[in-house]
Design a protein around this motif. Structure first.
Motif, PDB file in Angstrom:
ATOM      1  N   PRO A   1      61.108 109.646  24.755  1.00  0.00           N
ATOM      2  CA  PRO A   1      62.536 109.350  24.933  1.00  0.00           C
ATOM      3  C   PRO A   1      63.017 109.592  26.364  1.00  0.00           C
ATOM      4  O   PRO A   1      63.877 108.866  26.863  1.00  0.00           O
ATOM      5  CB  PRO A   1      63.215 110.302  23.941  1.00  0.00           C
ATOM      6  CG  PRO A   1      62.175 110.618  22.935  1.00  0.00           C
ATOM      7  CD  PRO A   1      60.883 110.628  23.689  1.00  0.00           C
ATOM      8  N   ALA A   2      62.448 110.604  27.019  1.00  0.00           N
ATOM      9  CA  ALA A   2      62.860 110.914  28.390  1.00  0.00           C
ATOM     10  C   ALA A   2      62.442 109.810  29.348  1.00  0.00           C
ATOM     11  O   ALA A   2      63.151 109.513  30.313  1.00  0.00           O
ATOM     12  CB  ALA A   2      62.267 112.254  28.827  1.00  0.00           C
ATOM     13  N   ILE A   3      61.297 109.171  29.094  1.00  0.00           N
ATOM     14  CA  ILE A   3      60.844 108.081  29.960  1.00  0.00           C
ATOM     15  C   ILE A   3      61.858 106.949  29.951  1.00  0.00           C
ATOM     16  O   ILE A   3      62.252 106.420  31.003  1.00  0.00           O
ATOM     17  CB  ILE A   3      59.459 107.573  29.516  1.00  0.00           C
ATOM     18  CG1 ILE A   3      58.385 108.612  29.838  1.00  0.00           C
ATOM     19  CG2 ILE A   3      59.127 106.245  30.197  1.00  0.00           C
ATOM     20  CD1 ILE A   3      57.003 108.231  29.370  1.00  0.00           C
ATOM     21  N   ALA A   4      62.300 106.576  28.760  1.00  0.00           N
ATOM     22  CA  ALA A   4      63.292 105.498  28.651  1.00  0.00           C
ATOM     23  C   ALA A   4      64.579 105.861  29.381  1.00  0.00           C
ATOM     24  O   ALA A   4      65.197 105.023  30.043  1.00  0.00           O
ATOM     25  CB  ALA A   4      63.569 105.208  27.180  1.00  0.00           C
ATOM     26  N   TRP A   5      64.968 107.119  29.296  1.00  0.00           N
ATOM     27  CA  TRP A   5      66.205 107.577  29.945  1.00  0.00           C
ATOM     28  C   TRP A   5      66.047 107.579  31.458  1.00  0.00           C
ATOM     29  O   TRP A   5      66.931 107.140  32.193  1.00  0.00           O
ATOM     30  CB  TRP A   5      66.548 108.973  29.444  1.00  0.00           C
ATOM     31  CG  TRP A   5      67.780 109.566  30.043  1.00  0.00           C
ATOM     32  CD1 TRP A   5      69.071 109.282  29.721  1.00  0.00           C
ATOM     33  CD2 TRP A   5      67.831 110.568  31.068  1.00  0.00           C
ATOM     34  NE1 TRP A   5      69.939 110.029  30.463  1.00  0.00           N
ATOM     35  CE2 TRP A   5      69.202 110.830  31.313  1.00  0.00           C
ATOM     36  CE3 TRP A   5      66.868 111.268  31.802  1.00  0.00           C
ATOM     37  CZ2 TRP A   5      69.615 111.763  32.264  1.00  0.00           C
ATOM     38  CZ3 TRP A   5      67.276 112.185  32.727  1.00  0.00           C
ATOM     39  CH2 TRP A   5      68.637 112.427  32.963  1.00  0.00           C
ATOM     40  N   VAL A   6      64.890 108.025  31.964  1.00  0.00           N
ATOM     41  CA  VAL A   6      64.641 108.078  33.402  1.00  0.00           C
ATOM     42  C   VAL A   6      64.593 106.674  33.994  1.00  0.00           C
ATOM     43  O   VAL A   6      65.089 106.426  35.109  1.00  0.00           O
ATOM     44  CB  VAL A   6      63.322 108.827  33.691  1.00  0.00           C
ATOM     45  CG1 VAL A   6      62.885 108.619  35.137  1.00  0.00           C
ATOM     46  CG2 VAL A   6      63.479 110.314  33.393  1.00  0.00           C
ATOM     47  N   GLN A   7      64.026 105.738  33.260  1.00  0.00           N
ATOM     48  CA  GLN A   7      63.868 104.373  33.759  1.00  0.00           C
ATOM     49  C   GLN A   7      65.208 103.660  33.991  1.00  0.00           C
ATOM     50  O   GLN A   7      65.243 102.646  34.693  1.00  0.00           O
ATOM     51  CB  GLN A   7      63.033 103.548  32.777  1.00  0.00           C
ATOM     52  CG  GLN A   7      61.566 103.898  32.764  1.00  0.00           C
ATOM     53  CD  GLN A   7      60.815 103.129  31.693  1.00  0.00           C
ATOM     54  OE1 GLN A   7      61.313 102.925  30.587  1.00  0.00           O
ATOM     55  NE2 GLN A   7      59.613 102.681  32.026  1.00  0.00           N
ATOM     56  N   GLN A   8      66.264 104.184  33.432  1.00  0.00           N
ATOM     57  CA  GLN A   8      67.550 103.487  33.469  1.00  0.00           C
ATOM     58  C   GLN A   8      68.241 103.530  34.827  1.00  0.00           C
ATOM     59  O   GLN A   8      69.174 102.765  35.063  1.00  0.00           O
ATOM     60  CB  GLN A   8      68.487 104.055  32.387  1.00  0.00           C
ATOM     61  CG  GLN A   8      68.029 103.754  30.978  1.00  0.00           C
ATOM     62  CD  GLN A   8      68.871 104.466  29.939  1.00  0.00           C
ATOM     63  OE1 GLN A   8      69.848 105.147  30.267  1.00  0.00           O
ATOM     64  NE2 GLN A   8      68.499 104.321  28.677  1.00  0.00           N
ATOM     65  N   SER A   9      67.841 104.426  35.738  1.00  0.00           N
ATOM     66  CA  SER A   9      68.510 104.486  37.040  1.00  0.00           C
ATOM     67  C   SER A   9      67.587 105.053  38.109  1.00  0.00           C
ATOM     68  O   SER A   9      66.722 105.886  37.832  1.00  0.00           O
ATOM     69  CB  SER A   9      69.783 105.338  36.951  1.00  0.00           C
ATOM     70  OG  SER A   9      69.478 106.708  36.867  1.00  0.00           O
ATOM     71  N   ARG A  10      67.807 104.617  39.339  1.00  0.00           N
ATOM     72  CA  ARG A  10      67.017 105.112  40.468  1.00  0.00           C
ATOM     73  C   ARG A  10      67.241 106.594  40.731  1.00  0.00           C
ATOM     74  O   ARG A  10      66.289 107.320  41.053  1.00  0.00           O
ATOM     75  CB  ARG A  10      67.345 104.295  41.714  1.00  0.00           C
ATOM     76  CG  ARG A  10      66.809 102.862  41.681  1.00  0.00           C
ATOM     77  CD  ARG A  10      67.195 102.103  42.937  1.00  0.00           C
ATOM     78  NE  ARG A  10      66.674 100.748  42.917  1.00  0.00           N
ATOM     79  CZ  ARG A  10      65.501 100.390  43.386  1.00  0.00           C
ATOM     80  NH1 ARG A  10      64.715 101.317  43.936  1.00  0.00           N
ATOM     81  NH2 ARG A  10      65.098  99.139  43.338  1.00  0.00           N
TER      82      ARG A  10
END
Length: 462
Positions: free
Chosen positions: A372-381
């Motif tokens: 879940p953290a990967i998806a959250w991190v991918q959302q913004s630079r």
């Protein structure tokens, strides 16, 4: 075979194994002494006895003695023989690496180094480091395969590398014959097989393998019994048809372990008896102190020395709250229970060791929650930048552990009660003192280029 050699998992394991050994030394403590030499005893026909290694009782080694009988704490005199206080399964699993050198006589011989160490000491230390780094490199490959169940290949590779070099899998598990060097890959192997089983409907072979991994993990490190119980409950609920197959190895290995413990120690718990048992304190204040120290203390905290683990830690809390993934729920409960268990140790900080040694074998299981953290991190630079900064800092800490530790920072709180406060002191960081002290001389270079002024330390960097 060619397909295996060209696989990403194999290349990942090979690359990390090389990096783990670039420091050319072993880093551990007296806890690992029996495991270093027991494979030699087993291959030489001495069984589980360490009688053939009198240097283990030599005053040159720092021997914290048992307060009742004066023996070095890692040895016990049982049935007229010197026996390891600690589990012998790590040594049994190391036999394939030791077999050829022992057969060739490379572990025998007189003093061979300027420090006065025998060939047995040098080769035993070197082979134990190789075995530990191989096992830890295997855990990196297994983690990559497990992460493919949650994310794509690119992110699985990055996260596996973050585990390899941003956690104490590098600075602790890969550097010496710790119990965690073996229990970590075995726990992860069980989790991976159960992940595969739930996707494929669960085959007998997968359940047998998962049970075997758990059985060997407990035999290496008894505290992993927490996960064994929880994952047995999981298997009983979700793989009832193959529960008997799952329990096959635990029954066999468990029976052999009980027989060994009863024969040599007269106790089900083996060497952890009498004065050799860790001092526990189950009070609320001790649990609060130990949990805080294990997770957030300046010099031993899991999340402070590997802050990149904040991401999967958040994922674990989410999984425990939502309870929408039964396997991850059982693993998360096991992680929390393990932290609480070690918090009851009055020596929860692991005494002479780097970072969060007691928790290092649960780290690969924790990393599984990063999805879940990967998806959250991918959302913004900005989030990617923060994750990159956390990883960079974490890798830097492990570089210090691999190349600059030890540096004389540690003082036993048992000898100096005020020293315990240093573990929490952000103004007195062990990594800073080690950086100032400079890199530790790589003992492995003595086999290539003798030192001009040889030291008299043990051949383990400790």
């Amino acid at each position: 075979m060619s397909r295996l050699l060209s696989s990403t998992a194999f290349r990942l394991a090979a690359a990390t194994f090389v990096v783990f050994n670039l420091n050319l030394r072993s880093i551990s403590s007296a806890d690992t002494f029996p495991t270093r030499y027991l494979p030699i005893a087993l291959l030489s026909g001495d069984g589980f006895t360490l009688d053939s290694f009198p240097f283990l009782r030599d005053a040159r080694y720092p021997l914290p003695a048992n307060e009742n009988d004066g023996l070095p704490y890692y040895l016990q005199l049982r049935r007229g023989h010197w026996i390891s206080t600690y589990p012998v399964m790590p040594a049994i699993l190391a036999i394939p690496i030791y077999a050829l050198p022992v057969a060739l006589g490379l572990t025998e011989g007189a003093t061979t180094t300027e420090g006065g160490f025998s060939r047995t000491e040098v080769m035993g230390t070197m082979l134990s480091k190789i075995t530990a780094s191989l096992a830890t490199a295997l855990s990196v490959a297994l983690l990559y395969l497990a992460l493919l169940r949650f994310t794509d290949r690119r992110w699985a590779l990055w996260v596996a590398l973050a585990y390899a070099f941003g956690t104490s899998a590098w600075a602790v598990s890969s550097q010496g014959a710790w119990q965690t060097s073996y229990s970590g890959p075995l726990l992860l192997g069980a989790a991976l097989l159960l992940l595969i089983a739930r996707s494929d409907g669960g085959t007998r072979r997968q359940l047998v393998g998962a049970g075997a991994c758990l059985a060997f993990a407990v035999a290496c490190r008894p505290t992993t019994g927490i996960f064994a119980l929880l994952l047995t409950a999981y298997a009983a609920r979700h793989h009832t048809r193959h529960l008997g197959a799952f329990l096959a190895f635990p029954v066999v290995i468990g029976s052999l372990l009980v027989a060994y413990n009863l024969y040599y120690f007269g106790s089900l718990v083996g060497g952890y008896t009498g004065p050799y048992v860790a001092v526990y304190d189950r009070s609320a204040s001790q649990i609060a102190l130990g949990t805080y120290g294990l997770l957030l203390s300046a010099n031993r905290g899991l999340l402070t020395m590997s802050p990149v683990l904040l991401l999967p830690f958040a994922g674990m809390l989410r999984a425990l709250w939502k309870r929408d993934d039964s396997l991850l729920l059982h693993l998360g409960v096991g992680i929390v229970a393990t932290v609480i268990f070690y918090s009851t140790f009055t020596a929860w900080y692991g005494t002479f060791s780097f970072s969060y040694r007691y928790l290092v074998d649960i780290v690969p299981l924790l990393v599984l929650f990063v999805g879940p953290a990967i998806a959250w991190v991918q959302q913004s630079r900005p989030r990617l930048a923060v994750a990159g900064a956390l990883l960079t800092y974490s890798v830097g800490i492990q570089v210090v552990g691999a190349y600059f530790y030890p540096c004389g920072w540690y003082k036993s709180p048992l000898a100096d009660p005020a020293a315990l406060s240093r573990i929490f002191d952000w103004r007195d960081l062990e990594v800073v003192q080690c950086l100032r002290a400079g890199p530790v001389y790589p003992d492995g270079l003595q086999l290539i280029r003798p030192r001009a002024n040889p030291a008299t330390e043990r051949p383990d960097g400790g």
